[in-house]
Design a protein around this motif. Structure first.
Motif, short mmCIF file in Angstrom:
data_model
loop_
_atom_site.label_atom_id
_atom_site.label_comp_id
_atom_site.label_asym_id
_atom_site.label_seq_id
_atom_site.Cartn_x
_atom_site.Cartn_y
_atom_site.Cartn_z
N PRO A 272 -10.47 -10.54 -7.90
CA PRO A 272 -10.39 -9.65 -9.07
C PRO A 272 -9.88 -8.26 -8.66
O PRO A 272 -10.13 -7.81 -7.53
N PRO A 273 -9.17 -7.56 -9.59
CA PRO A 273 -8.58 -6.26 -9.24
C PRO A 273 -9.62 -5.25 -8.74
O PRO A 273 -10.71 -5.14 -9.31
N THR A 274 -9.24 -4.51 -7.70
CA THR A 274 -10.16 -3.51 -7.12
C THR A 274 -9.90 -2.12 -7.69
O THR A 274 -10.66 -1.19 -7.43
N GLY A 275 -8.73 -1.95 -8.36
CA GLY A 275 -8.37 -0.62 -8.88
C GLY A 275 -7.74 0.26 -7.81
O GLY A 275 -7.45 1.43 -8.06
N LYS A 276 -7.52 -0.29 -6.62
CA LYS A 276 -6.91 0.51 -5.54
C LYS A 276 -5.42 0.18 -5.43
O LYS A 276 -5.03 -0.98 -5.57
N LYS A 277 -4.63 1.24 -5.13
CA LYS A 277 -3.17 1.07 -5.02
C LYS A 277 -2.73 1.25 -3.57
O LYS A 277 -3.10 2.24 -2.93
N VAL A 278 -1.93 0.32 -3.10
CA VAL A 278 -1.41 0.43 -1.72
C VAL A 278 0.12 0.45 -1.76
O VAL A 278 0.73 -0.39 -2.43
N ALA A 279 0.72 1.40 -1.04
CA ALA A 279 2.18 1.43 -0.90
C ALA A 279 2.54 0.88 0.48
O ALA A 279 1.93 1.25 1.48
N ILE A 280 3.52 -0.01 0.50
CA ILE A 280 4.01 -0.54 1.77
C ILE A 280 5.45 -0.05 1.93
O ILE A 280 6.29 -0.26 1.04
N VAL A 281 5.72 0.62 3.03
CA VAL A 281 7.05 1.19 3.24
C VAL A 281 7.82 0.26 4.17
O VAL A 281 7.49 0.14 5.35
N GLY A 282 8.83 -0.42 3.63
CA GLY A 282 9.62 -1.37 4.42
C GLY A 282 9.26 -2.80 4.04
O GLY A 282 8.08 -3.15 3.91
N SER A 283 10.31 -3.64 3.82
CA SER A 283 10.07 -4.99 3.31
C SER A 283 10.44 -6.07 4.32
O SER A 283 10.83 -7.17 3.94
N GLY A 284 10.33 -5.74 5.62
CA GLY A 284 10.54 -6.78 6.64
C GLY A 284 9.30 -7.67 6.74
O GLY A 284 8.39 -7.57 5.92
N PRO A 285 9.27 -8.54 7.74
CA PRO A 285 8.13 -9.46 7.85
C PRO A 285 6.78 -8.78 7.93
O PRO A 285 5.79 -9.30 7.40
N ALA A 286 6.69 -7.59 8.56
CA ALA A 286 5.39 -6.89 8.63
C ALA A 286 4.96 -6.48 7.23
O ALA A 286 3.82 -6.74 6.81
N GLY A 287 5.87 -5.86 6.48
CA GLY A 287 5.54 -5.41 5.13
C GLY A 287 5.24 -6.57 4.21
O GLY A 287 4.27 -6.53 3.43
N LEU A 288 6.02 -7.65 4.30
CA LEU A 288 5.81 -8.79 3.40
C LEU A 288 4.47 -9.48 3.65
O LEU A 288 3.76 -9.84 2.72
N SER A 289 4.13 -9.65 4.94
CA SER A 289 2.87 -10.38 5.18
C SER A 289 1.69 -9.50 4.79
O SER A 289 0.69 -10.00 4.26
N ALA A 290 1.78 -8.18 5.00
CA ALA A 290 0.69 -7.29 4.56
C ALA A 290 0.57 -7.35 3.04
O ALA A 290 -0.53 -7.42 2.49
N ALA A 291 1.72 -7.36 2.36
CA ALA A 291 1.71 -7.38 0.89
C ALA A 291 1.00 -8.62 0.38
O ALA A 291 0.15 -8.55 -0.52
N GLY A 292 1.30 -9.79 0.96
CA GLY A 292 0.70 -11.04 0.53
C GLY A 292 -0.82 -11.02 0.69
O GLY A 292 -1.56 -11.41 -0.21
N ASP A 293 -1.28 -10.52 1.84
CA ASP A 293 -2.72 -10.51 2.09
C ASP A 293 -3.44 -9.49 1.21
O ASP A 293 -4.54 -9.74 0.73
N LEU A 294 -2.81 -8.33 1.00
CA LEU A 294 -3.49 -7.27 0.22
C LEU A 294 -3.60 -7.63 -1.26
O LEU A 294 -4.61 -7.35 -1.90
N VAL A 295 -2.54 -8.25 -1.79
CA VAL A 295 -2.58 -8.59 -3.21
C VAL A 295 -3.65 -9.67 -3.44
O VAL A 295 -4.35 -9.67 -4.45
N GLN A 296 -3.79 -10.57 -2.44
CA GLN A 296 -4.84 -11.59 -2.56
C GLN A 296 -6.23 -10.99 -2.57
O GLN A 296 -7.17 -11.54 -3.11
N ARG A 297 -6.36 -9.81 -1.92
CA ARG A 297 -7.68 -9.16 -1.88
C ARG A 297 -7.93 -8.30 -3.11
O ARG A 297 -8.88 -7.53 -3.16
N GLY A 298 -7.00 -8.37 -4.07
CA GLY A 298 -7.24 -7.71 -5.36
C GLY A 298 -6.66 -6.31 -5.49
O GLY A 298 -6.90 -5.63 -6.49
N HIS A 299 -5.90 -5.86 -4.49
CA HIS A 299 -5.32 -4.51 -4.58
C HIS A 299 -3.96 -4.56 -5.27
O HIS A 299 -3.27 -5.58 -5.23
N ALA A 300 -3.57 -3.44 -5.89
CA ALA A 300 -2.24 -3.34 -6.51
C ALA A 300 -1.26 -2.91 -5.42
O ALA A 300 -1.42 -1.85 -4.82
N VAL A 301 -0.26 -3.77 -5.13
CA VAL A 301 0.61 -3.52 -3.97
C VAL A 301 2.05 -3.27 -4.43
O VAL A 301 2.61 -4.05 -5.19
#
Ligand SMILES: Cc1cc2nc3c(=O)[nH]c(=O)nc-3n(C[C@H](O)[C@H](O)[C@H](O)COP(=O)(O)OP(=O)(O)OC[C@H]3O[C@@H](n4cnc5c(N)ncnc54)[C@H](O)[C@@H]3O)c2cc1C
Length: 476
Positions: free
Chosen positions: A145-174
């Protein structure tokens, strides 16, 4: 079927070969070289696994993929379950199955490799990811469920993409902010179509979009917006910097400014992102390589990609010029094999010392010197030493420099309280990936220097875990 096989029977099965396009066919186009395993062949290959308890393959994988478990599922014919098992630890399996240096990781420690050939783990990984995509069964994980927290990821290479996938699953807005007009980092601007079709990356990115990740392209953090503005004006609660190492090194020899001398990054970006790989359907935004001599300086994957690309753009002679011997080349063995089969000419123990131009300021030749190997240097490899009197001139129309990269500098330059190393990489603690600035995490090539896709993904996962903990507890 496979659980009934004895160890002896498993050992008798030969490693199944990855079918590939013939060299003469593939060197004239950008179609993918490796063609993938079929279902029956994949099952046979999976049946070679000894199902050993030690599971060295698991420890050999930087993101801890449960290799034995997914391989067992393939052997039993349950391909979608195998893909789901893989996705528990790796959100980009169709990509890593194609580009990971498995020979140094999971396959490098496979028990089968001690006496024969290791299990083809990378090929099996690719098979299940492709199967899952083709039958349309990509099972996306459910988000918390949404946590109400916003995360910005700078850069869309494999590091950014895998962080994005895990963070959105944890309910954060990415939100992923990318400087270029395409998402994927090196996966789209660096690695060519014939090794990693862009469509594959696009589909993995679409999966993330469907999971709720927002992507913004053409945003150059440090110019369009600063890290402080992301916190103070745009309301982000944490930032993950994953800007990669895309700043090219040069040889620093005379004549490097001549027209026709490119960094490999520029050359590959122009081909990959400006559609030169679809020449003549699209105009070619680089020097016309047809019927020319192209020399690529370097011995890594980037050099191999550039030289094989130049062949496909019509080079008459494509030279790979490397100052050490083939044994010291960091490129993957498969890339070297493919390059040689396609007709790349390897000029080992050779170093350019000057580029020579014509009266129009265009590259005409490289003055090179022959080298020999001396004592090992800091990298542990034998250092190349010039042989006096061995200089010669090599006619060249295009030279491509592929001798490594440094960190992309814009975020560091615009964020004074972000600590950097003497080489300009961001300092981050190895476990939590926290930087010197509260709320800012960093990982991937911008911290380690040029490494691999899977290591960057591993950093993305670590960062996601640490960011999640920070957002939940507020503890820094
Ligand atoms: C040609 C080439 C071939 C390679 N082949 C392989 C291979 O076969 N196997 C393998 O494992 N590894 C390979 N690598 C290495 C691998 O691709 C990298 O280690 C990996 O991509 C690093 O991931 P990353 O997410 O840290 O950075 P990157 O993939 O570099 O992504 C960083 C992203 O950040 C963006 N960015 C930078 N600055 C900013 C900014 N200020 N604002 C917004 N966005 C910004 C960049 O545009 C880029 O999209 C290769 C590298 C190259 C260059």
């Amino acid at each position: 079927m496979s659980d009934k096989l004895s160890t002896k029977e498993r050992l008798r099965i030969p490693r199944q070969k990855m079918p590939e396009r013939e060299p003469a066919e593939r060197r004239v186009n950008f179609c993918e070289v490796n063609l993938g395993l079929g279902g029956a062949v994949a099952q046979t290959e999976a049946s070679r696994c000894l199902l050993c308890k030690a599971q060295q393959c698991f420890y050999g994988c930087p993101v801890g993929v449960k290799v034995r478990e997914f391989v067992e599922l393939i052997a039993g014919g349950d391909f979608l379950a195998a893909a789901a098992k893989m996705r528990e630890d790796n959100v980009l399996p169709a990509i890593t199955g194609r580009v990971c240096p498995q020979e140094d990781q999971c396959e490098g420690v496979c028990v089968l490799g001690k006496k024969g050939e290791p299990l083809a783990i990378g090929n099996l990984e690719r098979f299940i990811a492709d199967y899952e995509r083709e039958v349309g069964g990509v099972g996306l994980p459910k988000n918390a469920p949404p946590t109400g927290k916003k995360v910005a990821i700078v850069g869309s290479g494999p590091a950014g993409l895998s962080a994005a996938g895990d963070l959105v699953q944890r309910g954060h807005a990415v939100t992923v902010l990318e400087a270029l007009h395409e998402i994927g980092g090196v996966l789209v601007y660096g690695i060519p179509e014939f090794r990693l079709p862009k469509e594959i990356v696009r589909q993995e990115v679409d999966n993330l979009r469907r999971m709720g990740v927002e992507f913004k392209t053409d945003v150059v953090v440090g110019k369009t917006v600063t890290i402080d503005e992301l916190f103070n004006e745009e309301g982000y609660h944490a930032v993950f910097v994953a800007t990669g190492a895309g700043l090219p090194n040069f040889l620093n020899v005379p004549g490097e400014h001549l027209c026709g001398v490119y960094s490999a990054n520029e050359f590959l970006t122009r081909v990959n992102l400006m559609k030169a790989y679809r020449f003549p359907e699209f105009d070619q935004p680089i020097y016309d390589c047809r019927d020319t001599n192209v020399g690529v300086m370097g011995g890594g994957n980037t050099a191999m990609d550039a030289v094989r690309t130049s062949l496909r753009l019509g080079a008459r002679n494509a030279y790979l010029i490397y100052r050490r011997s083939e044994k010291e080349m960091p490129a993957r063995a498969e890339e070297v094999k493919h390059a040689r089969e396609e007709g790349v000419q390897f000029m080992m123990l050779t170093n350019p010392v000057e580029f020579l131009g014509d009266d129009q300021g265009r590259l005409a030749a490289a003055r090179c010197v022959k080298m020999q190997l001396g004592d090992p240097d800091a990298s542990g490899r034998r250092s190349p030493v010039p042989i006096s009197g061995s200089e010669f001139v090599l006619p060249l129309h295009v030279a491509i420099i592929a001798v490594g990269n440094r960190g992309n500098p814009l975020v560091q330059a615009s964020t004074p309280d972000l600590k950097t190393t003497s080489k300009g990489y961001i300092v981050a603690d190895p476990e939590m990936l926290k930087t010197s600035k509260k709320g800012v995490f960093a990982g991937g090539d911008i911290v380690t220097g040029g490494a691999t896709v899977i290591l960057a993904m591993g950093a993305g996962r670590k960062a996601a875990k640490a960011i999640d903990a920070y957002l939940r507890t507020g503890e820094w």
